[in-house]
Design a protein around this motif. Structure first.
Motif, PDB file in Angstrom:
ATOM      1  N   SER A 118       4.381 -23.116  -1.105  1.00  0.00           N
ATOM      2  CA  SER A 118       4.864 -21.858  -1.669  1.00  0.00           C
ATOM      3  C   SER A 118       4.003 -21.557  -2.890  1.00  0.00           C
ATOM      4  CB  SER A 118       6.331 -21.983  -2.074  1.00  0.00           C
ATOM      5  OG  SER A 118       6.463 -22.980  -3.058  1.00  0.00           O
ATOM      6  N   ASN A 119       4.081 -20.319  -3.381  1.00  0.00           N
ATOM      7  CA  ASN A 119       3.186 -19.968  -4.483  1.00  0.00           C
ATOM      8  C   ASN A 119       3.520 -20.773  -5.741  1.00  0.00           C
ATOM      9  OD1 ASN A 119       5.470 -18.148  -4.089  1.00  0.00           O
ATOM     10  ND2 ASN A 119       4.826 -17.146  -5.963  1.00  0.00           N
ATOM     11  N   LYS A 120       2.469 -21.328  -6.335  1.00  0.00           N
ATOM     12  CA  LYS A 120       2.609 -22.213  -7.494  1.00  0.00           C
ATOM     13  C   LYS A 120       2.983 -21.408  -8.730  1.00  0.00           C
ATOM     14  CE  LYS A 120      -0.438 -25.851  -9.331  1.00  0.00           C
ATOM     15  NZ  LYS A 120      -1.825 -26.341  -9.243  1.00  0.00           N
ATOM     16  N   TYR A 121       2.442 -20.182  -8.793  1.00  0.00           N
ATOM     17  CA  TYR A 121       2.694 -19.335  -9.951  1.00  0.00           C
ATOM     18  C   TYR A 121       3.425 -18.097  -9.467  1.00  0.00           C
ATOM     19  CZ  TYR A 121      -0.903 -22.455 -11.600  1.00  0.00           C
ATOM     20  OH  TYR A 121      -1.627 -23.575 -11.898  1.00  0.00           O
ATOM     21  N   ARG A 122       4.244 -17.535 -10.337  1.00  0.00           N
ATOM     22  CA  ARG A 122       5.139 -16.471  -9.904  1.00  0.00           C
ATOM     23  C   ARG A 122       4.384 -15.179  -9.649  1.00  0.00           C
ATOM     24  NH1 ARG A 122      10.203 -17.191 -13.920  1.00  0.00           N
ATOM     25  NH2 ARG A 122      10.936 -15.398 -12.754  1.00  0.00           N
ATOM     26  N   PHE A 123       4.751 -14.534  -8.552  1.00  0.00           N
ATOM     27  CA  PHE A 123       4.147 -13.264  -8.164  1.00  0.00           C
ATOM     28  C   PHE A 123       5.070 -12.179  -8.690  1.00  0.00           C
ATOM     29  CE2 PHE A 123       2.149  -9.927  -6.322  1.00  0.00           C
ATOM     30  CZ  PHE A 123       1.760  -9.957  -4.987  1.00  0.00           C
ATOM     31  N   VAL A 124       4.737 -11.678  -9.903  1.00  0.00           N
ATOM     32  CA  VAL A 124       5.566 -10.681 -10.573  1.00  0.00           C
ATOM     33  C   VAL A 124       4.728  -9.442 -10.810  1.00  0.00           C
ATOM     34  CG1 VAL A 124       6.969 -10.177 -12.600  1.00  0.00           C
ATOM     35  CG2 VAL A 124       6.828 -12.512 -11.745  1.00  0.00           C
ATOM     36  N   ASP A 125       5.307  -8.274 -10.542  1.00  0.00           N
ATOM     37  CA  ASP A 125       4.564  -7.030 -10.723  1.00  0.00           C
ATOM     38  C   ASP A 125       4.886  -6.437 -12.084  1.00  0.00           C
ATOM     39  OD1 ASP A 125       4.680  -3.693  -9.408  1.00  0.00           O
ATOM     40  OD2 ASP A 125       2.934  -4.856 -10.041  1.00  0.00           O
ATOM     41  N   GLN A 126       4.011  -5.528 -12.555  1.00  0.00           N
ATOM     42  CA  GLN A 126       4.322  -4.756 -13.759  1.00  0.00           C
ATOM     43  C   GLN A 126       5.018  -3.482 -13.294  1.00  0.00           C
ATOM     44  OE1 GLN A 126       0.485  -4.144 -15.597  1.00  0.00           O
ATOM     45  NE2 GLN A 126       0.717  -5.900 -16.927  1.00  0.00           N
ATOM     46  N   GLY A 127       6.295  -3.631 -12.931  1.00  0.00           N
ATOM     47  CA  GLY A 127       7.004  -2.444 -12.430  1.00  0.00           C
ATOM     48  C   GLY A 127       7.669  -2.714 -11.099  1.00  0.00           C
ATOM     49  N   ASN A 128       7.871  -1.655 -10.345  1.00  0.00           N
ATOM     50  CA  ASN A 128       8.580  -1.780  -9.066  1.00  0.00           C
ATOM     51  C   ASN A 128       7.722  -1.322  -7.904  1.00  0.00           C
ATOM     52  OD1 ASN A 128      11.063  -2.439 -10.399  1.00  0.00           O
ATOM     53  ND2 ASN A 128      11.117  -0.294 -11.006  1.00  0.00           N
ATOM     54  N   ASN A 129       6.489  -1.741  -7.864  1.00  0.00           N
ATOM     55  CA  ASN A 129       5.557  -1.161  -6.906  1.00  0.00           C
ATOM     56  C   ASN A 129       5.353  -1.990  -5.641  1.00  0.00           C
ATOM     57  OD1 ASN A 129       4.708   0.976  -8.833  1.00  0.00           O
ATOM     58  ND2 ASN A 129       3.999  -0.815  -9.969  1.00  0.00           N
ATOM     59  N   LEU A 130       6.091  -3.092  -5.495  1.00  0.00           N
ATOM     60  CA  LEU A 130       5.720  -4.020  -4.426  1.00  0.00           C
ATOM     61  C   LEU A 130       6.339  -3.713  -3.069  1.00  0.00           C
ATOM     62  CD1 LEU A 130       5.594  -7.513  -6.189  1.00  0.00           C
ATOM     63  CD2 LEU A 130       3.747  -5.948  -5.645  1.00  0.00           C
ATOM     64  N   ARG A 131       7.312  -2.849  -2.990  1.00  0.00           N
ATOM     65  CA  ARG A 131       7.951  -2.615  -1.694  1.00  0.00           C
ATOM     66  C   ARG A 131       6.958  -1.955  -0.733  1.00  0.00           C
ATOM     67  NH1 ARG A 131      13.000   0.308  -4.150  1.00  0.00           N
ATOM     68  NH2 ARG A 131      11.450   0.408  -5.817  1.00  0.00           N
ATOM     69  N   GLY A 132       6.762  -2.612   0.384  1.00  0.00           N
ATOM     70  CA  GLY A 132       5.827  -2.095   1.379  1.00  0.00           C
ATOM     71  C   GLY A 132       4.378  -2.134   0.954  1.00  0.00           C
ATOM     72  N   LYS A 133       4.076  -2.874  -0.105  1.00  0.00           N
ATOM     73  CA  LYS A 133       2.708  -2.857  -0.668  1.00  0.00           C
ATOM     74  C   LYS A 133       1.734  -3.627   0.223  1.00  0.00           C
ATOM     75  CE  LYS A 133       1.421  -1.396  -4.073  1.00  0.00           C
ATOM     76  NZ  LYS A 133       0.696  -0.115  -4.264  1.00  0.00           N
ATOM     77  N   GLU A 134       0.571  -3.016   0.469  1.00  0.00           N
ATOM     78  CA  GLU A 134      -0.508  -3.733   1.149  1.00  0.00           C
ATOM     79  C   GLU A 134      -1.386  -4.404   0.112  1.00  0.00           C
ATOM     80  OE1 GLU A 134      -0.924  -0.574   4.820  1.00  0.00           O
ATOM     81  OE2 GLU A 134      -2.706  -1.095   3.647  1.00  0.00           O
ATOM     82  N   PHE A 135      -1.730  -5.675   0.361  1.00  0.00           N
ATOM     83  CA  PHE A 135      -2.524  -6.396  -0.641  1.00  0.00           C
ATOM     84  C   PHE A 135      -3.555  -7.321   0.023  1.00  0.00           C
ATOM     85  CE2 PHE A 135      -0.480 -10.604  -0.359  1.00  0.00           C
ATOM     86  CZ  PHE A 135       0.715 -10.304   0.257  1.00  0.00           C
TER      87      PHE A 135
END
Lengths: 167, 113
Positions: A118-135
């Motif tokens: 699992s990810n070692k470091y936290r995957f946190v966004d600056q805001g609420n942009n991650l829903r449905g986000k392509e990366f």
């Protein structure tokens, strides 16, 4: 050159200067190396996907990372530092890079590997942009030498996306 | 003890003159050349050996060995480098030749000022 101490001084100084030149040559020889690394990352599972009390999106994922980085090692390599970063675009930032996992590879034998983590470091966004986000997931490496110049490069893997709704 | 006394005799003229040189000029030049060439050659050998065999550690070991060997050959006062010593003039000879006199006119000019 007429006394013991004088000759000893000359010899030691010259020897150390030549040593510095040898280390420079060793570093230059790294440019002769043409690496051909390969890597693949699969996202096995999105563990959870929530909005934090502070208001930022956070996601936890489990990845299967496999790579063959043996061609990066030379005679002048001390270790290779690698890390996986998620890259995406938001209205606020043209590029967000979030480091998810890293490791140090101490020797060539350990450079061909796969790891389920699992990810070692936290995957946190600056805001609420991650829903449905392509990366993109990028594997970066830093080849740290015994002496001289450090080489850094990366492999970009595209086509990943997050769920539309919080879980 | 006999050897020690012999060495003392050998360097007696230098000792009387106040300077001891344990390596002659030709020896010094020779030693300088040996030192420079030897260190450079060992550096090249070490670099090539390390690169070809893929071992940084080996390069360091070979070079360290080369430096030590060069130190042993060139730094101590080996008699081999002192085969043409220049001996100082014997004090008895010095007494036979007077030092040049300072001209009297120069002294007068100095006192006038």
């Amino acid at each position: 050159m007429h006394s013991f101490g004088y000759r000893l001084n000359v010899l030691l100084t010259f020897a150390v200067t030549i040593l510095a030149l040898m280390c420079a040559m060793a570093s230059l020889s790294d440019n002769l190396n043409t690496p051909s690394p390969s890597a693949e990352i699969q996202i096995m599972n999105i563990n959870w996907f929530q909005k934090q009390p502070q208001g930022n999106d956070e996601v936890s994922l489990t990845m299967n990372i496999s790579a063959d980085l043996q061609s990066l090692f030379t005679w002048n390599t001390k270790q290779v530092f690698i890390f996986v970063a998620a890259e995406y675009e938001t209205p606020k930032n043209s590029l967000n890079q979030v480091s998810l996992w890293d490791a140090i590879i101490p020797a060539k034998e350990h450079a061909k590997f796969w790891i389920h983590t699992s990810n070692k470091y936290r995957f946190v966004d600056q805001g609420n942009n991650l829903r449905g986000k392509e990366f993109n997931l990028t594997l970066h490496w830093h080849v740290m030498p015994k002496t001289g110049k450090m080489f850094a490069n990366k492999i970009v893997m595209t086509g990943y996306s997050l769920p539309e709704e919080y879980r | 003890m006999g050897l020690f006394n012999y060495i003392l005799l050998l360097y007696e003229p230098q000792r009387r003159a106040g300077i001891i040189m344990l390596m002659d000029w030709q020896g010094q030049k020779f030693v300088e050349q040996i030192m420079q060439i030897s260190l450079l050659v060992f550096a090249v050998i070490a670099l090539v050996a390390g690169y070809v065999l893929g071992s940084f550690h080996l390069m360091m070991l070979v070079y360290a060995g080369g430096v030590t060997l060069t130190t042993l050959i060139t730094v101590p006062n080996w008699p081999f480098f002192n085969r043409n010593p220049l001996n100082w003039l014997d004090p008895n000879e010095v007494e036979k030749h007077h030092k040049p006199q300072v001209a009297v006119s120069l002294k007068k000019k100095a006192t006038q000022k």
